[in-house]
Design a protein around this motif. Structure first.
Motif, mmCIF file in Angstrom:
data_model
loop_
_atom_site.group_PDB
_atom_site.id
_atom_site.type_symbol
_atom_site.label_atom_id
_atom_site.label_comp_id
_atom_site.label_asym_id
_atom_site.label_seq_id
_atom_site.Cartn_x
_atom_site.Cartn_y
_atom_site.Cartn_z
ATOM 1 N N ILE A 33 -29.263 -7.641 -39.780
ATOM 2 C CA ILE A 33 -29.375 -9.026 -39.328
ATOM 3 C C ILE A 33 -28.633 -9.893 -40.335
ATOM 4 N N VAL A 34 -27.725 -10.707 -39.842
ATOM 5 C CA VAL A 34 -26.982 -11.627 -40.695
ATOM 6 C C VAL A 34 -27.544 -13.026 -40.449
ATOM 7 N N VAL A 35 -27.936 -13.685 -41.537
ATOM 8 C CA VAL A 35 -28.518 -15.021 -41.477
ATOM 9 C C VAL A 35 -27.487 -16.005 -41.999
ATOM 10 N N SER A 36 -27.266 -17.113 -41.255
ATOM 11 C CA SER A 36 -26.253 -18.091 -41.663
ATOM 12 C C SER A 36 -26.602 -19.474 -41.120
ATOM 13 N N ASN A 37 -25.753 -20.436 -41.419
ATOM 14 C CA ASN A 37 -25.871 -21.811 -40.898
ATOM 15 C C ASN A 37 -27.255 -22.401 -41.118
ATOM 16 N N ALA A 40 -26.666 -10.811 -45.349
ATOM 17 C CA ALA A 40 -26.892 -9.650 -44.484
ATOM 18 C C ALA A 40 -28.118 -8.891 -44.972
ATOM 19 N N ILE A 41 -29.042 -8.614 -44.048
ATOM 20 C CA ILE A 41 -30.252 -7.868 -44.375
ATOM 21 C C ILE A 41 -30.207 -6.565 -43.594
ATOM 22 N N ALA A 42 -30.094 -5.466 -44.315
ATOM 23 C CA ALA A 42 -29.952 -4.145 -43.705
ATOM 24 C C ALA A 42 -31.215 -3.758 -42.934
ATOM 25 N N PRO A 43 -31.092 -2.815 -41.992
ATOM 26 C CA PRO A 43 -32.259 -2.350 -41.241
ATOM 27 C C PRO A 43 -33.359 -1.859 -42.180
ATOM 28 N N SER A 44 -34.596 -2.203 -41.865
ATOM 29 C CA SER A 44 -35.773 -1.780 -42.622
ATOM 30 C C SER A 44 -35.722 -2.190 -44.088
ATOM 31 N N HIS A 45 -35.083 -3.328 -44.384
ATOM 32 C CA HIS A 45 -34.987 -3.821 -45.757
ATOM 33 C C HIS A 45 -35.635 -5.196 -45.902
ATOM 34 N N ARG A 103 -35.668 -37.450 -48.512
ATOM 35 C CA ARG A 103 -36.928 -38.068 -48.915
ATOM 36 C C ARG A 103 -37.388 -37.409 -50.201
ATOM 37 N N VAL A 104 -38.372 -38.010 -50.833
ATOM 38 C CA VAL A 104 -38.997 -37.394 -51.998
ATOM 39 C C VAL A 104 -39.730 -36.147 -51.511
ATOM 40 N N LEU A 105 -39.540 -35.040 -52.194
ATOM 41 C CA LEU A 105 -40.220 -33.793 -51.839
ATOM 42 C C LEU A 105 -41.279 -33.534 -52.904
ATOM 43 N N ALA A 106 -42.478 -34.049 -52.663
ATOM 44 C CA ALA A 106 -43.590 -33.938 -53.608
ATOM 45 C C ALA A 106 -44.354 -32.639 -53.368
ATOM 46 N N PRO A 107 -44.955 -32.083 -54.423
ATOM 47 C CA PRO A 107 -45.755 -30.868 -54.251
ATOM 48 C C PRO A 107 -46.775 -31.020 -53.122
ATOM 49 N N GLY A 108 -46.855 -29.978 -52.299
ATOM 50 C CA GLY A 108 -47.766 -29.981 -51.160
ATOM 51 C C GLY A 108 -47.102 -30.350 -49.850
ATOM 52 N N ALA A 109 -45.970 -31.052 -49.903
ATOM 53 C CA ALA A 109 -45.251 -31.431 -48.681
ATOM 54 C C ALA A 109 -44.654 -30.173 -48.040
ATOM 55 N N MET A 110 -44.285 -30.288 -46.780
ATOM 56 C CA MET A 110 -43.663 -29.176 -46.061
ATOM 57 C C MET A 110 -42.229 -29.544 -45.688
ATOM 58 N N VAL A 111 -41.341 -28.564 -45.769
ATOM 59 C CA VAL A 111 -39.927 -28.731 -45.437
ATOM 60 C C VAL A 111 -39.573 -27.680 -44.394
ATOM 61 N N ARG A 112 -39.002 -28.109 -43.291
ATOM 62 C CA ARG A 112 -38.574 -27.179 -42.239
ATOM 63 C C ARG A 112 -37.138 -26.756 -42.508
ATOM 64 N N ILE A 113 -36.886 -25.456 -42.475
ATOM 65 C CA ILE A 113 -35.548 -24.901 -42.672
ATOM 66 C C ILE A 113 -35.181 -24.101 -41.431
ATOM 67 N N VAL A 114 -34.018 -24.375 -40.880
ATOM 68 C CA VAL A 114 -33.533 -23.730 -39.651
ATOM 69 C C VAL A 114 -32.338 -22.848 -40.011
ATOM 70 N N MET A 115 -32.245 -21.692 -39.348
ATOM 71 C CA MET A 115 -31.132 -20.775 -39.604
ATOM 72 C C MET A 115 -30.749 -20.023 -38.337
ATOM 73 N N HIS A 116 -29.534 -19.527 -38.317
ATOM 74 C CA HIS A 116 -29.010 -18.765 -37.181
ATOM 75 C C HIS A 116 -28.960 -17.289 -37.551
ATOM 76 N N LEU A 117 -29.320 -16.435 -36.596
ATOM 77 C CA LEU A 117 -29.255 -14.988 -36.789
ATOM 78 C C LEU A 117 -28.092 -14.410 -36.000
ATOM 79 N N SER A 118 -27.594 -13.284 -36.476
ATOM 80 C CA SER A 118 -26.438 -12.649 -35.830
ATOM 81 C C SER A 118 -26.738 -12.189 -34.410
ATOM 82 N N ASN A 119 -28.012 -12.059 -34.044
ATOM 83 C CA ASN A 119 -28.346 -11.648 -32.675
ATOM 84 C C ASN A 119 -28.398 -12.847 -31.727
ATOM 85 N N GLY A 120 -28.010 -14.033 -32.225
ATOM 86 C CA GLY A 120 -27.974 -15.225 -31.394
ATOM 87 C C GLY A 120 -29.202 -16.107 -31.504
#
Length: 150
Positions: free
Chosen positions: A64-68, A99-104, A122-139
């Protein structure tokens, strides 16, 4: 927080009962890609740069390749890899994908792979939550919520 994304079918848990009691056999979830333990370093000011870390578990039979990478909490999110050369000097290199190899498992951590959140919105203070989005090679497009830590 843990996120599990099914790539093909769910893993199977088989319970085998024997005359002497109950024996549990667990087969690995051979078709899942999971995100675990996501966290972000605190950023005291809006417009700062900080780092984020995620543990990727590839239980699939494919690389699985993670990008963007993106986040509403930063103008830019870049994948970086830190390393130390033969002379003992630290270097940080921007990468296009991971790239993350199979079963790794790949663990982002200080001094290794990490995400740079550049220009926090914004200020990122301890306890706050940050959403991170990414694309996988499988679409697939996946996201995780990362807790801010000091």
């Amino acid at each position: 927080m843990t996120r599990t994304f099914t790539v093909a079918a769910l893993g199977v848990v088989v319970l085998v009962l024997s005359g002497s009691g109950c024996h549990r056999e667990t087969r690995p979830a051979a078709t899942s890609f999971e995100l675990h333990d996501a966290w972000v370093r605190a950023a005291p000011d809006s417009g700062s740069t900080t780092a984020a870390y995620i543990r990727f578990v590839n239980g699939t039979q494919d690389t699985i390749v993670v990008s963007n990478f993106t986040s509403d909490d930063a103008r830019v999110v870049e994948l970086h890899q830190s390393s130390i050369d033969a002379a003992g000097e630290a270097h940080m290199t921007m990468r296009d994908s991971l790239a993350i190899a199979p079963s790794h498992i790949v663990v982002m951590r200080p001094g290794s792979y990490h995400l740079m959140l550049i220009g926090t919105t914004r200020v990122l203070a301890p306890g706050a939550m940050v959403r991170i989005v990414m694309h996988l090679s499988n679409g697939a497009i996946v996201s995780t919520s990362a807790r801010v830590k000091s």
